[in-house]
Scaffold this motif. Structure first.
Motif, PDB file in Angstrom:
ATOM      1  N   VAL A 123     -17.159 -38.114  60.121  1.00 38.08           N
ATOM      2  CA  VAL A 123     -17.513 -38.541  58.767  1.00 38.08           C
ATOM      3  C   VAL A 123     -18.077 -37.378  57.970  1.00 38.08           C
ATOM      4  O   VAL A 123     -17.713 -37.159  56.809  1.00 38.08           O
ATOM      5  N   ALA A 124     -18.964 -36.589  58.585  1.00 35.85           N
ATOM      6  CA  ALA A 124     -19.521 -35.423  57.896  1.00 35.85           C
ATOM      7  C   ALA A 124     -18.449 -34.386  57.595  1.00 35.85           C
ATOM      8  O   ALA A 124     -18.580 -33.603  56.644  1.00 35.85           O
ATOM      9  N   TRP A 125     -17.381 -34.385  58.374  1.00 37.29           N
ATOM     10  CA  TRP A 125     -16.313 -33.397  58.217  1.00 37.29           C
ATOM     11  C   TRP A 125     -15.259 -33.836  57.210  1.00 37.29           C
ATOM     12  O   TRP A 125     -14.899 -33.073  56.297  1.00 37.29           O
ATOM     13  N   ARG A 126     -14.782 -35.075  57.322  1.00 37.70           N
ATOM     14  CA  ARG A 126     -13.545 -35.442  56.633  1.00 37.70           C
ATOM     15  C   ARG A 126     -13.679 -36.489  55.523  1.00 37.70           C
ATOM     16  O   ARG A 126     -12.804 -36.578  54.675  1.00 37.70           O
ATOM     17  N   GLY A 167     -27.627 -31.901  65.118  1.00 35.65           N
ATOM     18  CA  GLY A 167     -26.615 -30.934  65.523  1.00 35.65           C
ATOM     19  C   GLY A 167     -25.208 -31.370  65.180  1.00 35.65           C
ATOM     20  O   GLY A 167     -24.401 -30.579  64.674  1.00 35.65           O
ATOM     21  N   VAL A 168     -24.904 -32.641  65.438  1.00 41.33           N
ATOM     22  CA  VAL A 168     -23.552 -33.139  65.138  1.00 41.33           C
ATOM     23  C   VAL A 168     -23.302 -33.137  63.631  1.00 41.33           C
ATOM     24  O   VAL A 168     -22.213 -32.769  63.165  1.00 41.33           O
ATOM     25  N   LEU A 173     -20.640 -30.655  58.876  1.00 44.65           N
ATOM     26  CA  LEU A 173     -20.750 -30.007  57.570  1.00 44.65           C
ATOM     27  C   LEU A 173     -20.182 -28.592  57.606  1.00 44.65           C
ATOM     28  O   LEU A 173     -19.581 -28.132  56.620  1.00 44.65           O
ATOM     29  N   CYS A 174     -20.366 -27.892  58.706  1.00 47.40           N
ATOM     30  CA  CYS A 174     -19.777 -26.553  58.839  1.00 47.40           C
ATOM     31  C   CYS A 174     -18.252 -26.617  58.810  1.00 47.40           C
ATOM     32  O   CYS A 174     -17.594 -25.781  58.166  1.00 47.40           O
TER      33      CYS A 174
END
Length: 398
Positions: A123-126, A167-168, A173-174
Motif C-alpha cells: 500500500v505504501a508503495w503502489r 520499517g515496512v 515509501l522508498c
C-alpha cells in the motif's frame, strides 16, 4: 536492457512499451505465509486444545481463521486497496472479538500480522497517496494492536511490532520514491529524444522549403502572367513565414540544450560499427547493408538509423560484454526499413528481462519515442534463433 519478444524479420514487431509487470516473488511470499499459518496452527493446538471442537468463544479458532483470511488478501484476487481494506476489517474484527470476550492467546496472530505487514508495504508503495494514507494507518494499527491479544505480552514486544511497522512503511515509501524518480527519468528521456527529432526534422524541412521559396522567387521574376507571378509571390511569402515559425519553435525547444551538430548519415553509421569493432577486438562484428537500403533515404531517417545502431551497440557493450558475435543488419523491404542489432549474448551470464521500471537504461526509451514519432516501432529482447536483438521497423514515407 529493456527486453520484449522480438519477431523474426520481416514480421511486424509489437510496439515498444514500458509496461509494468506483476511483482516478482509472490509465490515464495505466499508459501512463507502458508508455512507460518500451519506452524501457528500447531502452536495454537497445544495452547488451546485445538483441534478439539471449539465453543463459540474459542480464541485459537478466531486467531487461526483470521490469519487465513488476512493471508488470502495477499493473493491478487482484486484491487490492492480493496484487499487491504478487507484485511483491515478481518483483523480489527478479530482483535475486537478477543478483547470483548477476554480471551488471550500467546501466539497473538503471527500469520495475520505478517500478512498485514506485507499489505502495508504494498500500500505504501503502489496505492495512490489519498487512499494509501488512511489505509496504511489502519493496517499499521492492526499490526500494532496484535500484542494486546496476549495479556502477558512484554512492552518490548509492542516496541518490536511498532518498529516492524515503521520499517515496512519506510521500505514501501522508498520504493514509491524510486518509481516516481524512474518515471520522471523515462519521461525526460522521451522528451529529449522528441526534441532532438524535432531539430532534425527542422533541418530536413528547412532545406526543401528554402529551395521551394527560391524556386518560386526565380520563377515569379520570369512569369509574364501577373496572376501566376502573384501566386508565386504568395508561395514565397508562405514559405518564408513557415521557416520563421519553425525557427521560433525550434528556439523554444532548444533553449536549454547544447548546439546540435549536423544530421548523421549512413556513412557515419558505418563509423559506429568500426568504432565498436576497434573497442571490442575479441568480438566478431559485421555490418550487412542490403542493396538499395539508402536509396533516396530522407536525412531524418538516416539519422534515426544511425541513432538506433548506436544505441543497439551501446546495449551490447553494457549488457552482453562477453558476446562473441554482433551483427548489424540494414534491410529495406518495400516501404519499410528494418534495422537490427543482434548479438549471441553472454553465454556464461545470460541477462534477465529488464525494463526502464526495473532500473534498465533509458536509451531504448528515447528510441521508442523517436520511432513512434516517425510512424515506426521498436522491440528489444530475446531473438528467435538465440541471443538478443534490437529491431526497429521504420516507414520510408508516412
Amino acid at each position: 536492457m529493456t527486453q520484449f519478444p522480438v519477431p523474426s524479420l520481416p514480421s511486424s514487431p509489437r510496439p515498444f512499451a514500458g509496461r509494468c509487470r506483476p511483482v516478482r516473488g509472490r509465490g515464495w511470499l505466499l508459501a512463507a505465509l502458508a508455512a507460518l499459518w500451519v506452524a501457528e496452527g500447531r502452536v495454537l493446538s497445544r495452547t488451546e486444545g485445538y483441534p478439539d471442537p471449539p465453543d463459540g468463544h474459542d480464541a485459537s479458532w478466531v486467531v487461526w481463521v483470521a490469519g487465513l483470511l488476512v493471508a488470502a488478501c495477499v493473493l491478487p484476487w482484486g484491487r490492492l486497496a480493496t484487499r487491504a481494506a478487507a484485511a483491515v476489517t478481518v483483523s480489527w474484527s478479530a482483535t475486537g472479538c478477543l478483547l470483548a470476550a477476554g480471551r488471550h492467546v500467546p501466539a497473538r496472530g503471527l500469520t495475520e500480522s505478517a500478512a498485514l505487514l506485507v499489505l502495508l508495504g504494498f500500500v505504501a508503495w503502489r496505492v495512490p497517496v489519498r487512499v494509501a494514507v488512511p489505509l496504511g494507518a489502519a493496517l499499521a494499527v492492526g499490526v500494532a494492536a496484535a500484542p494486546a491479544r496476549d495479556a502477558e505480552a512484554l512492552s518490548t514486544t509492542a516496541v518490536a511490532y511498532a518498529l516492524a511497522v515503521t520499517g515496512v512503511t519506510a521500505l514501501g515509501l522508498c520504493l514509491r520514491h524510486r518509481d516516481v524518480e524512474r518515471a520522471r527519468a523515462v519521461a525526460a528521456a522521451r522528451d529529449a529524444e522528441r526534441r532532438e527529432l524535432a531539430g532534425e526534422l527542422h533541418d530536413f524541412v528547412a532545406h526543401h522549403v528554402a529551395a521551394m521559396t527560391l524556386l518560386a522567387k526565380a520563377t515569379g521574376s520570369l512569369a509574364r502572367d501577373e496572376r501566376v507571378a502573384a501566386s508565386l509571390r504568395d508561395i514565397q511569402e508562405a514559405g518564408d513565414e513557415a521557416m520563421t515559425s519553425a525557427r521560433r519553435l525550434l528556439t523554444v525547444l532548444r533553449q536549454d540544450r547544447a548546439h546540435r551538430g549536423p544530421l548523421p548519415g549512413l556513412d557515419r553509421t558505418a563509423d559506429l560499427v568500426d568504432g565498436f569493432r576497434a573497442a571490442h577486438p575479441g568480438t566478431r562484428v559485421t555490418l550487412d547493408v542490403h542493396p538499395g537500403f539508402g536509396a533516396g533515404l530522407a536525412p531524418e531517417l538516416a539519422a534515426s538509423v544511425h541513432r538506433i545502431v548506436g544505441e543497439g551497440l551501446a546495449n551490447v557493450a553494457r549488457h552482453s560484454p562477453a558476446a562473441e558475435a554482433v551483427e548489424v543488419t540494414l534491410r529495406r523491404s518495400g516501404e519499410r526499413l528494418f534495422v537490427s542489432v543482434h548479438n549471441d549474448g553472454d553465454r556464461a551470464h545470460p541477462p534477465g528481462p529488464r525494463s526502464p521500471a526495473d532500473g534498465g537504461g533509458l536509451g531504448l526509451v528515447g528510441l521508442g519515442a523517436r520511432t513512434e514519432a516517425i510512424g515506426g516501432s521498436l522491440t528489444a529482447g530475446p531473438a528467435g534463433g538465440g541471443g538478443w536483438e534490437v529491431l526497429a521497423v521504420l516507414p520510408v514515407a508516412r
